[in-house]
Design an enzyme around this catalytic site. Structure first.
Site, PDB file in Angstrom:
ATOM      1  N   LYS A  15     -14.695  20.452 -20.092  1.00 34.07           N
ATOM      2  CA  LYS A  15     -14.480  19.017 -20.336  1.00 34.07           C
ATOM      3  C   LYS A  15     -13.842  18.352 -19.117  1.00 34.07           C
ATOM      4  CE  LYS A  15     -11.691  19.907 -23.772  1.00 34.07           C
ATOM      5  NZ  LYS A  15     -11.716  21.376 -23.804  1.00 34.07           N
ATOM      6  N   ARG A  90      -7.763  15.529 -31.050  1.00 32.10           N
ATOM      7  CA  ARG A  90      -7.854  16.979 -31.201  1.00 32.10           C
ATOM      8  C   ARG A  90      -7.770  17.426 -32.649  1.00 32.10           C
ATOM      9  NH1 ARG A  90      -6.656  19.036 -26.076  1.00 32.10           N
ATOM     10  NH2 ARG A  90      -6.556  21.276 -25.946  1.00 32.10           N
TER      11      ARG A  90
HETATM   12  P1  AP5 Z   1     -12.150  23.087 -17.466  1.00 29.73           P
HETATM   13  O1  AP5 Z   1     -12.946  21.924 -17.028  1.00 29.73           O
HETATM   14  O2  AP5 Z   1     -10.736  23.228 -16.999  1.00 29.73           O
HETATM   15  O3  AP5 Z   1     -12.251  23.242 -19.064  1.00 29.73           O
HETATM   16  P2  AP5 Z   1     -11.662  22.339 -20.220  1.00 29.73           P
HETATM   17  O4  AP5 Z   1     -12.707  22.226 -21.277  1.00 29.73           O
HETATM   18  O5  AP5 Z   1     -11.095  21.072 -19.679  1.00 29.73           O
HETATM   19  O6  AP5 Z   1     -10.571  23.362 -20.743  1.00 29.73           O
HETATM   20  P3  AP5 Z   1      -9.013  23.223 -21.020  1.00 29.73           P
HETATM   21  O7  AP5 Z   1      -8.517  24.641 -21.174  1.00 29.73           O
HETATM   22  O8  AP5 Z   1      -8.301  22.395 -19.986  1.00 29.73           O
HETATM   23  O9  AP5 Z   1      -9.009  22.516 -22.339  1.00 29.73           O
HETATM   24  P4  AP5 Z   1      -7.955  22.594 -23.382  1.00 29.73           P
HETATM   25  O10 AP5 Z   1      -8.512  21.626 -24.329  1.00 29.73           O
HETATM   26  O11 AP5 Z   1      -7.631  23.928 -23.924  1.00 29.73           O
HETATM   27  O12 AP5 Z   1      -6.594  22.249 -22.574  1.00 29.73           O
HETATM   28  P5  AP5 Z   1      -5.840  20.883 -22.342  1.00 29.73           P
HETATM   29  O13 AP5 Z   1      -5.385  20.856 -20.939  1.00 29.73           O
HETATM   30  O14 AP5 Z   1      -6.609  19.741 -22.891  1.00 29.73           O
HETATM   31  O15 AP5 Z   1     -12.973  24.418 -17.059  1.00 29.73           O
HETATM   32  C1  AP5 Z   1     -12.448  25.702 -17.339  1.00 29.73           C
HETATM   33  C2  AP5 Z   1     -12.815  26.645 -16.164  1.00 29.73           C
HETATM   34  O16 AP5 Z   1     -14.237  26.798 -16.096  1.00 29.73           O
HETATM   35  C3  AP5 Z   1     -12.386  26.128 -14.779  1.00 29.73           C
HETATM   36  O17 AP5 Z   1     -12.013  27.223 -14.008  1.00 29.73           O
HETATM   37  C4  AP5 Z   1     -13.661  25.477 -14.214  1.00 29.73           C
HETATM   38  O18 AP5 Z   1     -13.694  25.549 -12.796  1.00 29.73           O
HETATM   39  C5  AP5 Z   1     -14.744  26.346 -14.837  1.00 29.73           C
HETATM   40  N1  AP5 Z   1     -15.971  25.602 -15.143  1.00 29.73           N
HETATM   41  C6  AP5 Z   1     -16.072  24.334 -15.598  1.00 29.73           C
HETATM   42  N2  AP5 Z   1     -17.362  24.013 -15.805  1.00 29.73           N
HETATM   43  C7  AP5 Z   1     -18.086  25.121 -15.486  1.00 29.73           C
HETATM   44  C8  AP5 Z   1     -19.485  25.429 -15.481  1.00 29.73           C
HETATM   45  N3  AP5 Z   1     -20.379  24.542 -15.896  1.00 29.73           N
HETATM   46  N4  AP5 Z   1     -19.867  26.671 -15.110  1.00 29.73           N
HETATM   47  C9  AP5 Z   1     -18.952  27.605 -14.725  1.00 29.73           C
HETATM   48  N5  AP5 Z   1     -17.620  27.371 -14.670  1.00 29.73           N
HETATM   49  C10 AP5 Z   1     -17.193  26.138 -15.058  1.00 29.73           C
HETATM   50  O19 AP5 Z   1      -4.578  21.063 -23.320  1.00 29.73           O
HETATM   51  C11 AP5 Z   1      -3.556  22.001 -23.049  1.00 29.73           C
HETATM   52  C12 AP5 Z   1      -2.536  21.972 -24.182  1.00 29.73           C
HETATM   53  O20 AP5 Z   1      -1.925  20.654 -24.263  1.00 29.73           O
HETATM   54  C13 AP5 Z   1      -3.080  22.236 -25.581  1.00 29.73           C
HETATM   55  O21 AP5 Z   1      -3.212  23.617 -25.862  1.00 29.73           O
HETATM   56  C14 AP5 Z   1      -2.027  21.534 -26.448  1.00 29.73           C
HETATM   57  O22 AP5 Z   1      -0.869  22.317 -26.583  1.00 29.73           O
HETATM   58  C15 AP5 Z   1      -1.677  20.298 -25.627  1.00 29.73           C
HETATM   59  N6  AP5 Z   1      -2.510  19.121 -25.989  1.00 29.73           N
HETATM   60  C16 AP5 Z   1      -3.371  18.455 -25.173  1.00 29.73           C
HETATM   61  N7  AP5 Z   1      -3.956  17.439 -25.826  1.00 29.73           N
HETATM   62  C17 AP5 Z   1      -3.443  17.457 -27.088  1.00 29.73           C
HETATM   63  C18 AP5 Z   1      -3.684  16.675 -28.250  1.00 29.73           C
HETATM   64  N8  AP5 Z   1      -4.575  15.658 -28.262  1.00 29.73           N
HETATM   65  N9  AP5 Z   1      -2.992  16.977 -29.379  1.00 29.73           N
HETATM   66  C19 AP5 Z   1      -2.100  17.974 -29.397  1.00 29.73           C
HETATM   67  N10 AP5 Z   1      -1.844  18.768 -28.341  1.00 29.73           N
HETATM   68  C20 AP5 Z   1      -2.513  18.514 -27.188  1.00 29.73           C
END
Ligand code: AP5
Length: 216
Positions: A15, A90
């Site tokens: 994402k 979320r």
């Molecule tokens: P990346 O683009 O980083 O993936 P992502 O989907 O953004 O994954 P996240 O782990 O960041 O999402 P998340 O929802 O768990 O974490 P968030 O930061 O929102 O890609 C992942 C990897 O793959 C990278 O290495 C990239 O280079 C690679 N890649 C990308 N595309 C690729 C492709 N096509 N092919 C190959 N490789 C690829 O949230 C973190 C924490 O914050 C949560 O756990 C929670 O505690 C809190 N939080 C955030 N938002 C909320 C909310 N709304 N409510 C409550 N808690 C929240």
């Protein structure tokens, strides 16, 4: 009117990578609630300190913290802007709250993109992720390596592994996703706003699919 496009998908689906890439091309603003919370935590703000234990365990931060952050962001967003929401909403309660917050701020969710990736790919993507603690740029040791190993292309900082990218925490995040976040897909399907994206390809391929969907 302020236009909100929601990016849905499991942790590691890509994402953030797709949203950042398409935002840079289209002029949209990429809003990552995970990045906002990590920044708040680094600055030790009250919201960041409240979020700390939830984030470290891979659980969800309380809805009230997120809704306050999003409400403030929508209020300060100028008319005519397009926002890519990555990580919010979320759960269904946040999705319902977003509709109310948006209506009060002259904004609306017009599209929800769901990035579909197999569990095997999710684990490979999360396991190889490296991030820049200074500018937030994201990399992957195999799929998106930096030019110089371990160093951010954009600002030269040493790359790190996110605290919540440890195997045990990843497993918990995927469970939380299935229980709380996957139902948000049905919420936007019922609203007639859902578009599914096959996100199994390379990062540029996925960005091209997202860009086409955003363009309508
Ligand atoms: P990346 O683009 O980083 O993936 P992502 O989907 O953004 O994954 P996240 O782990 O960041 O999402 P998340 O929802 O768990 O974490 P968030 O930061 O929102 O890609 C992942 C990897 O793959 C990278 O290495 C990239 O280079 C690679 N890649 C990308 N595309 C690729 C492709 N096509 N092919 C190959 N490789 C690829 O949230 C973190 C924490 O914050 C949560 O756990 C929670 O505690 C809190 N939080 C955030 N938002 C909320 C909310 N709304 N409510 C409550 N808690 C929240």
């Amino acid at each position: 009117m302020k236009n909100i496009i929601v990016f849905l998908g499991a942790p590691g689906a890509g994402k953030g990578t797709a949203a950042a890439s398409v935002a840079a091309k289209t002029g949209a603003r990429h809003v990552s609630t995970g990045a906002m919370l990590r920044d708040a935590l680094a600055r030790k703000t009250p919201a960041g300190l409240e979020a700390k234990s939830y984030m470290e365990s891979g659980g969800l931060v309380p809805d009230a913290v997120l809704c306050r952050m999003i409400g403030e962001l929508l209020a300060e967003t100028p008319d005519g802007a397009t926002l890519f929401f990555d990580g919010f909403p979320r759960n269904v309660a946040q999705a319902e709250a977003l509709d109310g917050l948006a209506a009060g701020a002259g904004a609306a969710v017009t599209l929800a993109l769901c990035l579909d990736v197999s569990r095997e790919d999710l684990l490979a993507r999360l396991g190889g992720r490296r991030v820049c603690p200074k500018c937030g740029a994201g990399y992957h040791v195999v799929a998106l390596p930096p030019k110089k190993e371990g160093v951010c292309d954009a600002c030269g900082e040493a790359l790190i592994t996110r605290l919540d990218d440890q195997p045990k925490t990843i497993a918990h995040r995927l469970e939380v996703y299935e229980q709380s976040t996957a139902p948000v897909i049905g919420f936007y399907e019922t609203a007639g706003k859902l578009r599914r994206i096959d996100a199994s390809g390379t990062a540029p391929e996925v960005a091209a699919l997202v860009e086409a969907a955003v363009a309508g």
